[in-house]
Design a protein around this motif. Structure first.
Motif, PDB file in Angstrom:
ATOM      1  N   VAL A  31      87.529   6.316   4.758  1.00 46.34           N
ATOM      2  CA  VAL A  31      87.114   5.996   6.134  1.00 46.34           C
ATOM      3  C   VAL A  31      87.642   4.623   6.534  1.00 46.34           C
ATOM      4  CG1 VAL A  31      85.069   5.372   7.497  1.00 46.34           C
ATOM      5  CG2 VAL A  31      85.060   7.453   6.135  1.00 46.34           C
ATOM      6  N   THR A  32      88.053   4.502   7.795  1.00 50.78           N
ATOM      7  CA  THR A  32      88.334   3.189   8.377  1.00 50.78           C
ATOM      8  C   THR A  32      87.225   2.894   9.380  1.00 50.78           C
ATOM      9  OG1 THR A  32      89.767   4.103  10.099  1.00 50.78           O
ATOM     10  CG2 THR A  32      90.833   3.349   8.075  1.00 50.78           C
ATOM     11  N   ALA A  33      86.929   1.617   9.549  1.00 52.64           N
ATOM     12  CA  ALA A  33      85.815   1.225  10.408  1.00 52.64           C
ATOM     13  C   ALA A  33      86.238   0.111  11.345  1.00 52.64           C
ATOM     14  CB  ALA A  33      84.636   0.775   9.558  1.00 52.64           C
ATOM     15  N   ILE A  34      85.640   0.120  12.533  1.00 47.41           N
ATOM     16  CA  ILE A  34      85.786  -0.983  13.483  1.00 47.41           C
ATOM     17  C   ILE A  34      84.406  -1.257  14.068  1.00 47.41           C
ATOM     18  CG2 ILE A  34      86.502   0.556  15.346  1.00 47.41           C
ATOM     19  CD1 ILE A  34      88.166  -1.849  16.451  1.00 47.41           C
ATOM     20  N   TRP A  35      84.040  -2.545  14.103  1.00 49.08           N
ATOM     21  CA  TRP A  35      82.773  -2.990  14.672  1.00 49.08           C
ATOM     22  C   TRP A  35      83.106  -3.980  15.771  1.00 49.08           C
ATOM     23  CZ3 TRP A  35      80.606  -7.907  14.952  1.00 49.08           C
ATOM     24  CH2 TRP A  35      79.248  -7.974  15.298  1.00 49.08           C
ATOM     25  N   GLN A  36      82.461  -3.820  16.922  1.00 50.13           N
ATOM     26  CA  GLN A  36      82.683  -4.756  18.015  1.00 50.13           C
ATOM     27  C   GLN A  36      81.352  -5.125  18.658  1.00 50.13           C
ATOM     28  OE1 GLN A  36      85.628  -2.748  20.549  1.00 50.13           O
ATOM     29  NE2 GLN A  36      87.196  -4.065  19.643  1.00 50.13           N
ATOM     30  N   ALA A  37      81.318  -6.330  19.215  1.00 48.64           N
ATOM     31  CA  ALA A  37      80.149  -6.809  19.947  1.00 48.64           C
ATOM     32  C   ALA A  37      80.621  -7.420  21.255  1.00 48.64           C
ATOM     33  CB  ALA A  37      79.389  -7.845  19.130  1.00 48.64           C
ATOM     34  N   PHE A  85      73.979  -9.412  22.530  1.00 48.78           N
ATOM     35  CA  PHE A  85      75.292  -8.791  22.453  1.00 48.78           C
ATOM     36  C   PHE A  85      75.119  -7.351  21.982  1.00 48.78           C
ATOM     37  CE2 PHE A  85      75.771 -13.259  22.129  1.00 48.78           C
ATOM     38  CZ  PHE A  85      76.917 -13.548  22.853  1.00 48.78           C
ATOM     39  N   TYR A  86      75.652  -6.421  22.762  1.00 51.22           N
ATOM     40  CA  TYR A  86      75.630  -5.016  22.376  1.00 51.22           C
ATOM     41  C   TYR A  86      76.694  -4.812  21.306  1.00 51.22           C
ATOM     42  CZ  TYR A  86      76.433   0.014  22.707  1.00 51.22           C
ATOM     43  OH  TYR A  86      76.608   1.343  22.419  1.00 51.22           O
ATOM     44  N   HIS A  87      76.362  -4.072  20.234  1.00 48.29           N
ATOM     45  CA  HIS A  87      77.343  -3.846  19.174  1.00 48.29           C
ATOM     46  C   HIS A  87      77.419  -2.363  18.816  1.00 48.29           C
ATOM     47  CE1 HIS A  87      74.620  -3.193  15.685  1.00 48.29           C
ATOM     48  NE2 HIS A  87      73.794  -3.976  16.371  1.00 48.29           N
ATOM     49  N   GLU A  88      78.600  -1.960  18.360  1.00 47.12           N
ATOM     50  CA  GLU A  88      78.846  -0.585  17.902  1.00 47.12           C
ATOM     51  C   GLU A  88      79.735  -0.617  16.664  1.00 47.12           C
ATOM     52  OE1 GLU A  88      79.010   2.035  22.034  1.00 47.12           O
ATOM     53  OE2 GLU A  88      80.841   1.739  20.896  1.00 47.12           O
ATOM     54  N   LEU A  89      79.488   0.348  15.776  1.00 45.14           N
ATOM     55  CA  LEU A  89      80.342   0.569  14.623  1.00 45.14           C
ATOM     56  C   LEU A  89      80.927   1.965  14.762  1.00 45.14           C
ATOM     57  CD1 LEU A  89      81.328  -0.238  11.709  1.00 45.14           C
ATOM     58  CD2 LEU A  89      79.343   1.060  10.888  1.00 45.14           C
ATOM     59  N   GLN A  90      82.248   2.056  14.734  1.00 45.81           N
ATOM     60  CA  GLN A  90      82.933   3.347  14.840  1.00 45.81           C
ATOM     61  C   GLN A  90      83.693   3.614  13.546  1.00 45.81           C
ATOM     62  OE1 GLN A  90      86.558   4.178  17.409  1.00 45.81           O
ATOM     63  NE2 GLN A  90      84.891   5.005  18.661  1.00 45.81           N
ATOM     64  N   LEU A  91      83.576   4.849  13.047  1.00 47.44           N
ATOM     65  CA  LEU A  91      84.246   5.258  11.817  1.00 47.44           C
ATOM     66  C   LEU A  91      85.256   6.355  12.120  1.00 47.44           C
ATOM     67  CD1 LEU A  91      81.111   5.626   9.499  1.00 47.44           C
ATOM     68  CD2 LEU A  91      82.549   3.598   9.824  1.00 47.44           C
ATOM     69  N   THR A  92      86.381   6.319  11.419  1.00 49.83           N
ATOM     70  CA  THR A  92      87.387   7.381  11.502  1.00 49.83           C
ATOM     71  C   THR A  92      87.637   7.861  10.085  1.00 49.83           C
ATOM     72  OG1 THR A  92      88.409   6.295  13.413  1.00 49.83           O
ATOM     73  CG2 THR A  92      89.706   7.997  12.281  1.00 49.83           C
ATOM     74  N   ASP A  93      87.423   9.172   9.857  1.00 53.89           N
ATOM     75  CA  ASP A  93      87.639   9.688   8.502  1.00 53.89           C
ATOM     76  C   ASP A  93      89.094  10.064   8.298  1.00 53.89           C
ATOM     77  OD1 ASP A  93      88.050  12.301   9.507  1.00 53.89           O
ATOM     78  OD2 ASP A  93      86.048  12.988   8.935  1.00 53.89           O
ATOM     79  N   ALA A  94      89.424  10.484   7.078  1.00 48.57           N
ATOM     80  CA  ALA A  94      90.811  10.772   6.708  1.00 48.57           C
ATOM     81  C   ALA A  94      91.430  11.879   7.558  1.00 48.57           C
ATOM     82  CB  ALA A  94      90.891  11.138   5.230  1.00 48.57           C
ATOM     83  N   SER A  95      90.616  12.774   8.113  1.00 41.93           N
ATOM     84  CA  SER A  95      91.144  13.860   8.953  1.00 41.93           C
ATOM     85  C   SER A  95      91.281  13.449  10.421  1.00 41.93           C
ATOM     86  CB  SER A  95      90.253  15.100   8.845  1.00 41.93           C
ATOM     87  OG  SER A  95      89.003  14.851   9.471  1.00 41.93           O
ATOM     88  N   GLY A  96      90.832  12.224  10.758  1.00 45.09           N
ATOM     89  CA  GLY A  96      90.939  11.728  12.127  1.00 45.09           C
ATOM     90  C   GLY A  96      89.686  11.908  12.958  1.00 45.09           C
TER      91      GLY A  96
END
Length: 118
Positions: A31-37, A85-96
């Motif tokens: 998995v790849t992850a991105i977190w933003q606030a 600050f509003y925050h979110e974590l988004q994950l992308t698995d190996a299949s997209g």
């Protein structure tokens, strides 16, 4: 929804365990992850993030099988921030496939002592 508070300018690891809808740990292998606030709350927030962390810079998957990761907030990330600050974590698995398993409000309190201990 996960809300948390921090003091501006502090080092703060944010520990997260990702689970599925049944409450079982999600396997984060590959998995790849991105977190933003961004400034604001879930109902009203700026479209421009003030903080971004990724698995390449600032997010560590600490135990993939157990769904555990860590978002590292460094002093420079928050020293000039205060408020909500509003925050979110988004994950992308190996299949997209993309999921957003974490959202919430990060509250940053102003600090009195600036620059760390001497």
């Amino acid at each position: 929804m996960r809300n948390f508070s921090a003091t501006a300018g502090d080092t703060m690891p944010v520990f997260v365990i990702i689970t599925d809808q049944a409450g079982a740990a999600m396997n984060l292998t590959g998995v790849t992850a991105i977190w933003q606030a961004s400034q604001g709350t879930p109902a009203r927030f700026s479209p421009t993030p003030v903080l971004t962390k990724t698995t390449d810079a600032g997010i560590t998957i600490t135990n993939a099988a157990a769904g555990e990761l860590q978002i590292d907030l460094e002093p420079a990330d928050t020293v000039s921030l205060s408020g909500d600050f509003y925050h979110e974590l988004q994950l992308t698995d190996a299949s997209g496939a993309v999921t957003t398993p974490l959202k919430g409000v990060m509250h940053i309190r102003k600090q009195l002592v600036v620059g760390g201990a001497a």
